[in-house]
Design a protein around this motif. Sequence first.
Motif, PDB file in Angstrom:
ATOM      1  N   LEU A  51       7.851  15.785  35.424  1.00  0.00           N
ATOM      2  CA  LEU A  51       7.318  14.544  35.988  1.00  0.00           C
ATOM      3  C   LEU A  51       5.816  14.657  36.231  1.00  0.00           C
ATOM      4  O   LEU A  51       5.078  13.685  36.036  1.00  0.00           O
ATOM      5  CB  LEU A  51       8.034  14.214  37.303  1.00  0.00           C
ATOM      6  N   GLU A  52       5.371  15.840  36.634  1.00  0.00           N
ATOM      7  CA  GLU A  52       3.954  16.056  36.889  1.00  0.00           C
ATOM      8  C   GLU A  52       3.140  15.930  35.606  1.00  0.00           C
ATOM      9  O   GLU A  52       2.097  15.281  35.587  1.00  0.00           O
ATOM     10  CB  GLU A  52       3.716  17.435  37.520  1.00  0.00           C
ATOM     11  N   ALA A  53       3.636  16.551  34.521  1.00  0.00           N
ATOM     12  CA  ALA A  53       2.932  16.467  33.236  1.00  0.00           C
ATOM     13  C   ALA A  53       2.912  15.027  32.739  1.00  0.00           C
ATOM     14  O   ALA A  53       1.896  14.549  32.225  1.00  0.00           O
ATOM     15  CB  ALA A  53       3.596  17.380  32.208  1.00  0.00           C
ATOM     16  N   THR A  54       4.017  14.314  32.917  1.00  0.00           N
ATOM     17  CA  THR A  54       4.079  12.910  32.518  1.00  0.00           C
ATOM     18  C   THR A  54       3.047  12.086  33.270  1.00  0.00           C
ATOM     19  O   THR A  54       2.347  11.256  32.681  1.00  0.00           O
ATOM     20  CB  THR A  54       5.497  12.343  32.762  1.00  0.00           C
ATOM     21  N   ALA A  55       2.931  12.327  34.575  1.00  0.00           N
ATOM     22  CA  ALA A  55       1.963  11.587  35.392  1.00  0.00           C
ATOM     23  C   ALA A  55       0.533  11.893  34.954  1.00  0.00           C
ATOM     24  O   ALA A  55      -0.307  10.987  34.862  1.00  0.00           O
ATOM     25  CB  ALA A  55       2.148  11.928  36.865  1.00  0.00           C
ATOM     26  N   ILE A  56       0.252  13.154  34.662  1.00  0.00           N
ATOM     27  CA  ILE A  56      -1.094  13.546  34.228  1.00  0.00           C
ATOM     28  C   ILE A  56      -1.428  12.902  32.886  1.00  0.00           C
ATOM     29  O   ILE A  56      -2.530  12.372  32.697  1.00  0.00           O
ATOM     30  CB  ILE A  56      -1.221  15.085  34.168  1.00  0.00           C
ATOM     31  N   ILE A  57      -0.481  12.925  31.944  1.00  0.00           N
ATOM     32  CA  ILE A  57      -0.703  12.310  30.625  1.00  0.00           C
ATOM     33  C   ILE A  57      -0.935  10.808  30.779  1.00  0.00           C
ATOM     34  O   ILE A  57      -1.850  10.245  30.184  1.00  0.00           O
ATOM     35  CB  ILE A  57       0.486  12.610  29.683  1.00  0.00           C
ATOM     36  N   ARG A  58      -0.110  10.167  31.605  1.00  0.00           N
ATOM     37  CA  ARG A  58      -0.232   8.719  31.816  1.00  0.00           C
ATOM     38  C   ARG A  58      -1.575   8.366  32.444  1.00  0.00           C
ATOM     39  O   ARG A  58      -2.260   7.439  32.009  1.00  0.00           O
ATOM     40  CB  ARG A  58       0.918   8.208  32.673  1.00  0.00           C
ATOM     41  N   ASP A  59      -1.988   9.133  33.470  1.00  0.00           N
ATOM     42  CA  ASP A  59      -3.273   8.878  34.117  1.00  0.00           C
ATOM     43  C   ASP A  59      -4.437   9.110  33.157  1.00  0.00           C
ATOM     44  O   ASP A  59      -5.409   8.363  33.161  1.00  0.00           O
ATOM     45  CB  ASP A  59      -3.449   9.757  35.353  1.00  0.00           C
ATOM     46  N   TRP A  60      -4.338  10.147  32.361  1.00  0.00           N
ATOM     47  CA  TRP A  60      -5.414  10.487  31.417  1.00  0.00           C
ATOM     48  C   TRP A  60      -5.582   9.394  30.365  1.00  0.00           C
ATOM     49  O   TRP A  60      -6.699   9.028  30.016  1.00  0.00           O
ATOM     50  CB  TRP A  60      -5.116  11.833  30.760  1.00  0.00           C
ATOM     51  N   SER A  61      -4.469   8.871  29.878  1.00  0.00           N
ATOM     52  CA  SER A  61      -4.539   7.862  28.811  1.00  0.00           C
ATOM     53  C   SER A  61      -4.853   6.473  29.343  1.00  0.00           C
ATOM     54  O   SER A  61      -5.240   5.593  28.573  1.00  0.00           O
ATOM     55  CB  SER A  61      -3.219   7.818  28.038  1.00  0.00           C
ATOM     56  N   GLY A  63      -2.752   4.347  30.299  1.00  0.00           N
ATOM     57  CA  GLY A  63      -1.734   3.428  29.807  1.00  0.00           C
ATOM     58  C   GLY A  63      -1.885   3.073  28.338  1.00  0.00           C
ATOM     59  O   GLY A  63      -1.088   2.319  27.795  1.00  0.00           O
ATOM     60  N   LYS A  64      -2.909   3.600  27.682  1.00  0.00           N
ATOM     61  CA  LYS A  64      -3.139   3.325  26.258  1.00  0.00           C
ATOM     62  C   LYS A  64      -2.509   4.429  25.413  1.00  0.00           C
ATOM     63  O   LYS A  64      -2.285   5.534  25.896  1.00  0.00           O
ATOM     64  CB  LYS A  64      -4.638   3.264  25.973  1.00  0.00           C
ATOM     65  N   PRO A  65      -2.238   4.156  24.138  1.00  0.00           N
ATOM     66  CA  PRO A  65      -1.708   5.213  23.264  1.00  0.00           C
ATOM     67  C   PRO A  65      -2.709   6.374  23.164  1.00  0.00           C
ATOM     68  O   PRO A  65      -3.919   6.161  23.121  1.00  0.00           O
ATOM     69  CB  PRO A  65      -1.536   4.524  21.915  1.00  0.00           C
ATOM     70  N   MET A  66      -2.185   7.585  23.132  1.00  0.00           N
ATOM     71  CA  MET A  66      -3.034   8.778  23.071  1.00  0.00           C
ATOM     72  C   MET A  66      -3.434   9.067  21.633  1.00  0.00           C
ATOM     73  O   MET A  66      -2.598   9.033  20.734  1.00  0.00           O
ATOM     74  CB  MET A  66      -2.288   9.988  23.637  1.00  0.00           C
ATOM     75  N   SER A  67      -4.707   9.386  21.437  1.00  0.00           N
ATOM     76  CA  SER A  67      -5.190   9.846  20.141  1.00  0.00           C
ATOM     77  C   SER A  67      -5.243  11.371  20.176  1.00  0.00           C
ATOM     78  O   SER A  67      -5.154  11.981  21.249  1.00  0.00           O
ATOM     79  CB  SER A  67      -6.586   9.285  19.865  1.00  0.00           C
ATOM     80  N   GLN A  68      -5.421  11.985  19.023  1.00  0.00           N
ATOM     81  CA  GLN A  68      -5.503  13.441  18.974  1.00  0.00           C
ATOM     82  C   GLN A  68      -6.715  13.932  19.756  1.00  0.00           C
ATOM     83  O   GLN A  68      -6.642  14.927  20.469  1.00  0.00           O
ATOM     84  CB  GLN A  68      -5.574  13.934  17.514  1.00  0.00           C
ATOM     85  N   THR A  69      -7.816  13.204  19.694  1.00  0.00           N
ATOM     86  CA  THR A  69      -9.021  13.562  20.436  1.00  0.00           C
ATOM     87  C   THR A  69      -8.766  13.508  21.936  1.00  0.00           C
ATOM     88  O   THR A  69      -9.195  14.388  22.687  1.00  0.00           O
ATOM     89  CB  THR A  69     -10.177  12.606  20.072  1.00  0.00           C
ATOM     90  N   SER A  70      -8.056  12.485  22.382  1.00  0.00           N
ATOM     91  CA  SER A  70      -7.733  12.328  23.799  1.00  0.00           C
ATOM     92  C   SER A  70      -6.827  13.456  24.285  1.00  0.00           C
ATOM     93  O   SER A  70      -7.028  14.006  25.373  1.00  0.00           O
ATOM     94  CB  SER A  70      -7.071  10.974  24.030  1.00  0.00           C
ATOM     95  N   ILE A  71      -5.839  13.806  23.489  1.00  0.00           N
ATOM     96  CA  ILE A  71      -4.919  14.893  23.851  1.00  0.00           C
ATOM     97  C   ILE A  71      -5.667  16.217  23.926  1.00  0.00           C
ATOM     98  O   ILE A  71      -5.485  16.998  24.865  1.00  0.00           O
ATOM     99  CB  ILE A  71      -3.750  14.977  22.842  1.00  0.00           C
ATOM    100  N   ASP A  72      -6.533  16.464  22.935  1.00  0.00           N
ATOM    101  CA  ASP A  72      -7.328  17.693  22.947  1.00  0.00           C
ATOM    102  C   ASP A  72      -8.234  17.736  24.174  1.00  0.00           C
ATOM    103  O   ASP A  72      -8.417  18.786  24.792  1.00  0.00           O
ATOM    104  CB  ASP A  72      -8.163  17.811  21.671  1.00  0.00           C
ATOM    105  N   GLY A  73      -8.794  16.591  24.544  1.00  0.00           N
ATOM    106  CA  GLY A  73      -9.636  16.516  25.739  1.00  0.00           C
ATOM    107  C   GLY A  73      -8.855  16.826  27.002  1.00  0.00           C
ATOM    108  O   GLY A  73      -9.354  17.501  27.908  1.00  0.00           O
ATOM    109  N   LEU A  74      -7.616  16.332  27.073  1.00  0.00           N
ATOM    110  CA  LEU A  74      -6.765  16.609  28.226  1.00  0.00           C
ATOM    111  C   LEU A  74      -6.453  18.099  28.331  1.00  0.00           C
ATOM    112  O   LEU A  74      -6.541  18.691  29.417  1.00  0.00           O
ATOM    113  CB  LEU A  74      -5.470  15.794  28.147  1.00  0.00           C
ATOM    114  N   LEU A  75      -6.087  18.712  27.213  1.00  0.00           N
ATOM    115  CA  LEU A  75      -5.796  20.149  27.229  1.00  0.00           C
ATOM    116  C   LEU A  75      -7.018  20.952  27.667  1.00  0.00           C
ATOM    117  O   LEU A  75      -6.909  21.882  28.476  1.00  0.00           O
ATOM    118  CB  LEU A  75      -5.330  20.612  25.848  1.00  0.00           C
ATOM    119  N   LYS A  76      -8.190  20.581  27.154  1.00  0.00           N
ATOM    120  CA  LYS A  76      -9.422  21.277  27.520  1.00  0.00           C
ATOM    121  C   LYS A  76      -9.714  21.094  29.016  1.00  0.00           C
ATOM    122  O   LYS A  76     -10.085  22.052  29.701  1.00  0.00           O
ATOM    123  CB  LYS A  76     -10.591  20.750  26.686  1.00  0.00           C
TER     124      LYS A  76
END
Length: 161
Positions: A51-61, A63-76
């Motif tokens: 649930l925590e990872a889901t919340a972080i992904i949702r907040d980072w995006s 509410g928009k679809p995630m791009s590869q650049t966005s996902i890489d930015g989140l991991l970094k």
Amino acid sequence: MKLMIPDSVASAQDLTGVLNDVQAYAKWASRELIKQKVAGKSAGAQPAVSLEATAIIRDWSGGKPMSQTSIDGLLKALEEYKKSAPTITITLAAIPSGEVKAKLVAWCRKELAAGVLVSFRLNRNILGGMVVAYGSHIHDWSFRRKLIEAEKPFHEVLAGV
């Protein structure tokens, strides 16, 4: 984009678990994006993440679809946060309940630093109270220390009771 860490991610271990979940999501999302571009179909079911990872992904995006650049930015951002976040260790004489942990984490994040990671340790020898380690500082509010530093030895106090 600003990284928002929920209070339920209290320690470095919790953050490592979330980071592993986001990495699994990133691997799936990468395949999903490629399959949608090439074949126009899905790569399969999204992996189960906390649930925590889901919340972080949702907040980072946002509410928009995630791009590869966005996902890489989140991991970094998560890896950088893990390396640079201030940490505090609280040693207690008993295993704290979830409610006690949540209250201590909330207090530390409100009063000390918003993104502090709080680790809990158990040491029955302190008898009660707590010992807090933050950076090179150690604050000992344990019952054991109070007994050792008392004006009268503990056995004399007991004899007078």
